[in-house]
Scaffold this motif. Structure first.
Motif, mmCIF file in Angstrom:
data_model
loop_
_atom_site.group_PDB
_atom_site.id
_atom_site.type_symbol
_atom_site.label_atom_id
_atom_site.label_comp_id
_atom_site.label_asym_id
_atom_site.label_seq_id
_atom_site.Cartn_x
_atom_site.Cartn_y
_atom_site.Cartn_z
ATOM 1 N N TRP A 121 -31.396 -35.830 6.561
ATOM 2 C CA TRP A 121 -32.726 -35.328 6.178
ATOM 3 C C TRP A 121 -33.045 -33.962 6.777
ATOM 4 O O TRP A 121 -33.858 -33.218 6.242
ATOM 5 N N ARG A 122 -32.373 -33.594 7.890
ATOM 6 C CA ARG A 122 -32.697 -32.318 8.545
ATOM 7 C C ARG A 122 -32.334 -31.110 7.681
ATOM 8 O O ARG A 122 -32.848 -30.015 7.881
ATOM 9 N N GLY A 131 -37.451 -28.507 6.843
ATOM 10 C CA GLY A 131 -38.855 -28.563 7.257
ATOM 11 C C GLY A 131 -39.767 -27.602 6.518
ATOM 12 O O GLY A 131 -40.906 -27.380 6.916
ATOM 13 N N ARG A 165 -48.559 -41.393 9.990
ATOM 14 C CA ARG A 165 -47.375 -41.183 10.837
ATOM 15 C C ARG A 165 -46.119 -41.029 9.974
ATOM 16 O O ARG A 165 -45.219 -40.247 10.284
ATOM 17 N N HIS A 166 -46.070 -41.776 8.880
ATOM 18 C CA HIS A 166 -44.920 -41.737 7.981
ATOM 19 C C HIS A 166 -44.739 -40.352 7.358
ATOM 20 O O HIS A 166 -43.620 -39.836 7.280
ATOM 21 N N ASP A 178 -43.679 -37.861 10.268
ATOM 22 C CA ASP A 178 -42.257 -38.035 10.583
ATOM 23 C C ASP A 178 -41.865 -39.471 10.226
ATOM 24 O O ASP A 178 -42.178 -40.399 10.978
ATOM 25 N N ARG A 195 -39.415 -41.269 10.550
ATOM 26 C CA ARG A 195 -38.660 -42.033 11.546
ATOM 27 C C ARG A 195 -39.549 -42.633 12.630
ATOM 28 O O ARG A 195 -39.112 -43.492 13.369
ATOM 29 N N GLN A 196 -40.800 -42.183 12.699
ATOM 30 C CA GLN A 196 -41.729 -42.802 13.655
ATOM 31 C C GLN A 196 -42.004 -44.259 13.284
ATOM 32 O O GLN A 196 -42.248 -45.091 14.140
ATOM 33 N N ARG A 231 -39.706 -34.763 6.489
ATOM 34 C CA ARG A 231 -41.059 -34.689 7.047
ATOM 35 C C ARG A 231 -41.908 -33.841 6.111
ATOM 36 O O ARG A 231 -41.419 -32.901 5.505
ATOM 37 N N THR A 236 -44.825 -32.012 6.980
ATOM 38 C CA THR A 236 -45.791 -31.485 7.950
ATOM 39 C C THR A 236 -46.836 -30.568 7.314
ATOM 40 O O THR A 236 -47.947 -30.459 7.809
#
Lengths: 60, 726
Positions: free
Chosen positions: B51-52, B56, B615-616, B619, B621-622, B631, B633
């Motif tokens: 996913w990275r 972002g 939270r989802h 991120d 993964r939280q 993410r 953001t």
């Protein structure tokens, strides 16, 4: 229950008529295509891609 | 050329030249957009593996790049290749220069402008949310206009031809032009809200039916019929011998054109589409096997006696391989349309595997073969390196096999894990993420396979560039052929022979052939009101939820999450009640999706608290260890744009959604009130800044929390009654 209700959808003529149209068309053009008297034409037609036109050498 | 054709009666001798400059331009565009499409494909493949790689940034996330990849691959790469091949072969098959050089230039530059518009708008999330038809209404109009320019240029050339008979390749081109126009216009009917936002004219089941009639036939009439036309021209040309059976090509053409258009509903099996329409789609998909293989056999058999050229000539090797993959993909397609197989494969990675067997195996391979034939001829040169071409071939083939096999394994693994239940009727893998983690290694294999294909393409670009660079400039060639005038009319010819000389009537017959099948598919959606009764409890979205839905569409959530529960025990246990057609009557556009990289969301409303979603999105993964979702953001930084909200409700009302005048008038106020409620709860339960009330994420949470809530509250008896027919 839902599937049963949807299966009652009142248009059975639609797929049936479509199927008939397809079968009739298919039979017709298959019969027409494979008529023996057209072989020479097919040979002629199939050669069209091999002929680009005659190149003129004395061009301006 | 080598073979002299015996012609029917002829007119006077005329001189002419071919416009090959336009073909060159389309060839260059094919190479440029091809590498862009593949680069995007490889990028999103790695994003699914890790996913990275989403970086972002909003415009580099999977949800926004995936439509760009599909549009680039289909309309930019394949589109330019089609135009190059058609313009080259069309002129030579008709022995006439293209109708108008200016129209050719408008066609080329207009098409590139459309592609650039797509490349700008899609990463910014400007999308209609309909797969393979994501472009917004101004671009849709531009596509229509440029398509008309193409059609005028194409048919104008036919009118000015010097060859009485219209060769079968041109029949395929005619079917393409006519059908793509019909598909594009019907599926793109929408009402604009603003310059870059519109809502589909159709909703729910109706929209799904129209969309997949379009989606399926975009594959049929953009990625299949024009390529078959190219195949019927370039294979005989490359091996210098006529097609194996001209008769078979006629049967192939009419059967394919007639049947293909019917098969769209196979994308909607086990959905709320009427049962008979699903069965019809399945039956015609299986019937499609015959004409597809008829074409493949005809192409391959043309190579009889010259099979050695597959080893020695790159163009022949690529075209023969393309036909082999075409045969494989058109065997797999009908197989996947059989309901019991579809129950296993649908929503899994098997489907992208199947799609890429077609687009890489058939389209890319055939394009390579055509380019290896065209470039040396257009640039008056010899192919720079056969060795490089063979290296490209092996990179492409190995890459494709890695892709297909990894997706077969991933797809079947997913399906078996989703449906695994114990004797007590409990899911063995109740947590969806288990099924995701299991297939991530396959995503890596797919990404590596895709990289191989990208490398192969770069090798081809180098090879063709070197070939073109070594070319010698020569004066334009002048050709001679006999004009068609009264003396060339075959008065005693058979009816169909005459028909072949009347392109407009031929085009109309092709149109009728596709409209018959289209009618069968479209009529049910036009009368959808007769079999979808509205459930009182299903209410339109609030103004904030509608805005949140637009955020959902903008971020391309539908590309990984479906919104329809199939009537299967494991789905009902995992998600909840099977979907009902009445649930979607206000969904412009529908958002059923076609792939479950993540779980279905049809019943997600109320399943988790608002804070979980907060939270989802911040991120994933939280809250879900191992999630591959990026993410989001920027949803926490982008403010809700209330400016068009009333207009959006107004457009929805025009489309039949029962918003009251009061709701439209107070759209902004109501949205702010609902946002405040969600924000208060978030602030109360965690370390959330108060300014969150202004942000997109609140609207998206509002929408997600609404999904399936109305219908879940409906008693079983009432929902059954609603599903019944008047």
């Amino acid at each position: 229950m839902k599937q049963q209700a949807l299966s009652n959808f009142d248009m059975p003529w639609l797929p049936i008529s479509a199927l008939i149209i397809f079968v009739v068309c298919f039979c017709f053009y298959t019969w027409w295509t494979y008529k023996k008297d057209r072989i020479d034409q097919y040979i002629l037609m199939s050669k069209i891609p091999l002929e680009d036109g005659e190149e003129r050498k004395d061009k301006v | 050329m080598s073979s002299q054709v015996e012609s029917p009666p002829v007119g006077k001798r005329e001189s002419f030249s071919y416009d090959d400059n336009i073909v060159k331009l389309f060839v260059i565009a094919t190479l440029i957009w091809g590498v862009v499409a593949l680069l995007l494909g490889v990028t999103i493949a790695f994003q699914l593996a890790d996913w990275r790689v989403n970086l972002g940034l909003p415009w580099t996330t999977f949800g926004r790049l995936r439509p760009l990849h599909t549009n680039a691959a289909i309309f930019a790469f394949c589109g330019n290749a089609i135009f190059a091949g058609i313009y080259y072969s069309h002129q030579r098959l008709l022995k006439a220069r293209l109708f108008n050089d200016v129209l050719s230039q408008i066609h080329f530059w207009g098409w590139q402008l459309i592609i650039v518009s797509a490349a700008i708008t899609l990463p910014f999330g400007i999308t209609t949310g309909k797969e393979y038809a994501e472009l917004e209404w101004p671009i849709d109009i531009a596509i229509t206009l440029i398509w008309v320019v193409f059609a005028v240029n194409f048919f104008g050339t036919i009118v000015r031809r010097r060859e009485r008979h219209i060769y079968v390749a041109i029949w395929f081109y005619i079917a393409t032009i006519i059908t793509v126009a019909v598909l594009h216009i019907v599926n793109s009917l929408e009402i604009p809200v603003s310059f870059l936002k519109s809502y589909s004219l159709y909703a729910g089941v109706q929209d799904a039916l129209v969309q997949w009639w379009y989606g399926h036939n975009a594959v049929a009439f953009f990625l299949t019929t024009p390529f078959l036309g190219l195949m019927y021209y370039f294979i005989p040309k490359a091996v210098n011998r006529p097609v194996y059976s001209y008769r078979l090509s006629i049967i192939h053409f009419w059967s394919l054109v007639f049947i293909y258009i019917w098969a769209g509903p196979h994308h909607l099996l086990y959905s709320t589409l009427p049962e008979w329409a699903q069965t019809l789609g399945m039956v015609f998909s299986v019937m499609l096997w015959m004409p597809s293989w008829g074409g493949m056999i005809n192409g391959l058999m043309t190579l009889r006696g010259v099979w050695d050229k597959v080893r020695t000539e790159p163009s022949v090797r690529f075209m023969a391989t393309a036909l082999t993959f075409y045969g494989m993909a058109t065997f797999e397609g009908p197989l996947l349309s059989i309901k019991s197989v579809n129950a296993i494969a649908h929503f899994t990675d098997w489907i992208p595997g199947h799609v890429h067997a077609g687009t890489i195996g058939w389209n890319y391979m055939l394009i390579s073969g055509v380019l290896f034939y065209l470039v040396p001829k257009l640039w008056n040169s010899e192919l720079y390196s056969k060795k490089l071409a063979h290296t490209q071939f092996w990179f492409a083939t190995i890459g494709l096999i890695l892709y297909i096999v990894s997706m077969w394994v991933a797809g079947i693994t997913q399906s078996l894990m989703w449906s695994a239940m114990d004797d007590a009727g409990n899911l063995i893998y109740p947590n969806f993420i288990e099924t995701v983690i299991k297939i991530v290694p396959m995503y890596w294999v797919r990404a590596i396979g895709g990289t191989f294909v990208l490398i192969s393409f770069v090798i081809m670009i180098i090879n063709l560039y070197k070939t073109a660079k070594a070319g010698k400039k020569t004066a334009e060639k002048i050709y001679e052929a006999n004009a068609l005038d009264d003396s060339s009319i075959e008065h005693n010819a058979s009816a169909h022979r005459k028909l072949e000389g009347w392109p407009m009537i031929f085009a109309v017959l092709s149109l009728i052939a596709i409209l018959v099948g289209s009618g069968i598919e479209i009529i049910p959606s036009l009368v959808a009101d007769k079999y979808i009764l509205k459930i009182e409890a299903i209410k339109p979205y609030t103004s904030l939820e509608l805005y949140g839905r637009d955020v959902y569409i903008k971020e391309g959530c539908y590309l990984c999450h479906s919104q329809t529960v199939r009537p299967m025990s494991h789905e009902v246990v995992r998600y909840g009640k099977p979907s009902n057609a009445a649930e979607f009557v206000y969904d412009h556009p529908f958002q059923w999706g076609s792939k479950r990289t993540g779980p279905d969301l049809a019943r997600v409303g109320g399943k988790y608290p608002n804070m979980w979603h907060y939270r989802h999105f911040l991120d994933p993964r939280q809250v879900t260890q191992g999630s591959i979702m990026p993410r989001y953001t920027w949803l926490f930084e982008n403010k809700i744009d209330y400016s068009d909200l009333s207009k959006k409700l107004q457009v929805m009302k025009q489309l039949g959604v029962p918003y009251s005048d009061e709701e439209i008038l107070n759209a902004v106020e109501n949205a702010k009130g609902q946002a405040q409620g969600i924000a208060d709860e978030l602030v109360e339960n965690g370390k959330v800044p108060e300014k969150i009330v202004q942000m997109d994420v609140v609207a998206l949470i509002a929408y997600i929390q609404r999904l399936g809530v109305d219908y879940s509250a409906v008693e079983e008896e009432e929902s059954d009654e609603a599903a019944s027919v008047k």
